[in-house]
Design a protein around this motif. Structure first.
Motif, PDB file in Angstrom:
ATOM      1  N   ASN A 254    -105.109  11.888 -80.988  1.00  0.00           N
ATOM      2  CA  ASN A 254    -106.317  11.159 -81.354  1.00  0.00           C
ATOM      3  C   ASN A 254    -106.687  11.363 -82.824  1.00  0.00           C
ATOM      4  O   ASN A 254    -107.157  10.432 -83.490  1.00  0.00           O
ATOM      5  N   SER A 274    -104.577   2.211 -84.860  1.00  0.00           N
ATOM      6  CA  SER A 274    -104.951   2.726 -83.539  1.00  0.00           C
ATOM      7  C   SER A 274    -106.433   2.482 -83.285  1.00  0.00           C
ATOM      8  O   SER A 274    -107.254   2.580 -84.195  1.00  0.00           O
ATOM      9  N   THR A 276    -109.530   3.374 -80.353  1.00  0.00           N
ATOM     10  CA  THR A 276    -109.843   4.284 -79.255  1.00  0.00           C
ATOM     11  C   THR A 276    -111.183   3.951 -78.622  1.00  0.00           C
ATOM     12  O   THR A 276    -112.150   3.623 -79.313  1.00  0.00           O
ATOM     13  N   GLY A 278    -113.615   6.158 -76.280  1.00  0.00           N
ATOM     14  CA  GLY A 278    -113.810   7.464 -75.664  1.00  0.00           C
ATOM     15  C   GLY A 278    -115.019   7.529 -74.757  1.00  0.00           C
ATOM     16  O   GLY A 278    -115.429   8.611 -74.343  1.00  0.00           O
ATOM     17  N   GLU A 309    -102.117   5.404 -75.089  1.00  0.00           N
ATOM     18  CA  GLU A 309    -102.380   6.781 -74.655  1.00  0.00           C
ATOM     19  C   GLU A 309    -103.551   6.767 -73.683  1.00  0.00           C
ATOM     20  O   GLU A 309    -104.645   6.309 -74.026  1.00  0.00           O
ATOM     21  N   THR A 348     -98.771   8.912 -72.469  1.00  0.00           N
ATOM     22  CA  THR A 348     -98.640   7.885 -73.488  1.00  0.00           C
ATOM     23  C   THR A 348     -97.506   6.950 -73.083  1.00  0.00           C
ATOM     24  O   THR A 348     -96.369   7.394 -72.883  1.00  0.00           O
ATOM     25  N   THR A 379    -110.712   8.794 -71.917  1.00  0.00           N
ATOM     26  CA  THR A 379    -110.509   8.172 -73.221  1.00  0.00           C
ATOM     27  C   THR A 379    -109.153   7.478 -73.221  1.00  0.00           C
ATOM     28  O   THR A 379    -108.251   7.861 -72.472  1.00  0.00           O
ATOM     29  N   TRP A 380    -109.011   6.451 -74.032  1.00  0.00           N
ATOM     30  CA  TRP A 380    -107.705   5.826 -74.185  1.00  0.00           C
ATOM     31  C   TRP A 380    -107.581   5.248 -75.587  1.00  0.00           C
ATOM     32  O   TRP A 380    -108.571   4.896 -76.212  1.00  0.00           O
ATOM     33  N   THR A 381    -106.346   5.195 -76.070  1.00  0.00           N
ATOM     34  CA  THR A 381    -106.066   4.732 -77.430  1.00  0.00           C
ATOM     35  C   THR A 381    -104.915   3.737 -77.396  1.00  0.00           C
ATOM     36  O   THR A 381    -103.874   3.999 -76.777  1.00  0.00           O
TER      37      THR A 381
END
Length: 384
Positions: A254, A274, A276, A278, A309, A348, A379-381
């Protein structure tokens, strides 16, 4: 909120017969202009010993991780957005040194999802790059999250004391998560994957208020690897109350995604940025939920090796179907009721999104297909 977030820099060191020992702090700290008595038994850092070390004007530390970006603690900043109020000072050990490099901030990225527990990291973009200054090396995995660590800061000589003019250093040993939690109080809520503890069992050596955001490093084959970010503790240098640091290895992906976002790093074959989300999204039984990130600033298609991710807290992940939904509605299944009774998804996924336009609203859809087990999207990215 945990106790004693370390928002005023300093090291507490107590020496007896040349050996660091516990049970004492300076009773009457001297003025910050007096380097001889500010930190009892302290050691002043040499110029160039920690060249990436940064002092921030709000009273925190940091580390230069890119010529134009400083890594610090999330609790040192007020949120994400444009910010020109912070001054970064670096290149010196004496804050009154006229040769100090001073650069103002332009933007702050606070860790997505930060709420005072874990995720205590932030990135500060500077108005101009700092050239010819070595950069901090971040831990990318947990292989160095043990042994003896280096701590450093410009702060008070005792709990609640005045901050320092000169950069000071010390060493502290790793403390296991189990031992740290056994300290009770706020320590019982330690976030294993995002926090790491260090300190002497008997106390006497520690970071404290104002050291927040500064690095904790481990020397490996002559190179210092940043394994932690000063975060919090109950008091300073108290026996049985270690310092708690953000665990860089547990959040490296992250942090790197945020760094890429701020610097516009673009790897071949895609936009390279990227994004994200969260914010926690609860996943009730037999329910489908979504979480959205909006990609922007890209041109053309996403990468053929885009990364997703995903961090989902959920018992019995065999109940779940996890799908990435592109802005045009195309669906890419990432997880389809695999894993049986295992808990949590921390994975990921590499996805070929070369047929998709990178910009737009992307959704992570999580469908719970059974009863008795619930959880949340943590959370994800998405890196496109």
């Amino acid at each position: 909120m945990k106790l004693a977030l370390r928002t005023a820099a300093r090291l507490v060191l107590v020496a007896l017969a040349g050996v660091l020992v516990a049970g004492a702090v300076a009773a009457a700290p001297a003025q910050a202009s007096d380097p001889g008595t500010n930190v009892v038994g302290g050691t002043r850092a040499a110029l160039g010993e920690f060249p990436w070390m940064v002092r921030l004007s709000m009273g925190c530390g940091g580390s230069l991780v890119h010529p134009q970006v400083v890594l610090t603690a999330a609790h040192c900043v007020s949120g994400t957005g444009n910010n020109t109020s912070i001054t970064a000072t670096l290149g010196v050990v004496d804050l009154q040194d006229s040769t100090a490099i001073k650069v103002n901030s332009t933007y702050v990225l606070q860790a997505p999802g930060y709420n005072g527990t874990g995720k205590d990291w932030a990135l500060i973009k500077l108005a101009s790059p700092v050239n010819n200054v070595p950069l901090a090396t971040l831990a990318t995995d947990g292989s160095n999250d043990n042994g003896t660590f280096n701590i450093m800061g410009w702060g008070a000589a005792s709990e609640g004391g005045a901050q320092q003019r000169y950069l000071l250093k010390a060493q502290v040993p790793f403390i296991s998560d189990a031992t740290c939690k056994a300290a009770g109080g706020s320590y019982s809520g330690l976030v294993d994957a995002e926090e790491i503890c260090a300190g002497l069992t008997q106390g006497g050596v520690d970071t404290c208020q104002g050291d927040s955001g500064g690095p904790m490093t481990k020397t490996v084959n002559g190179t210092q690897i940043q394994v932690g970010i000063v975060s919090w503790g109950e008091g300073c240098a108290r026996p049985g109350k270690p310092g708690v640091y953000s665990q860089v290895s547990g959040m490296y992906t992250n942090i790197k995604a945020g760094l890429d976002q701020l610097t516009g790093t673009v790897p071949p074959g895609g936009c390279g940025k990227s994004f994200t989300n969260g914010t926690d999204v609860n996943i009730p039984d037999n329910t489908t939920v979504t979480s959205t990130v909006t990609a922007s600033g890209c041109s053309g298609a996403a990468s053929g090796s885009s990364k997703v991710e995903v961090h989902i807290v959920h018992t019995y992940i065999g109940d779940l179907i996890v799908t990435l939904i592109a802005p045009d509605g195309s669906r890419y299944v990432l997880h389809n009721r695999a894993g049986g009774s295992a808990d949590n998804i921390n994975q990921t996924y590499t996805v070929n999104l070369s047929s998709e336009t990178a910009n737009g609203a992307w959704k992570l859809e999580v469908a719970d297909k059974a009863s008795a087990d619930t959880g949340k999207i943590d959370t994800w990215t998405l890196t496109v």
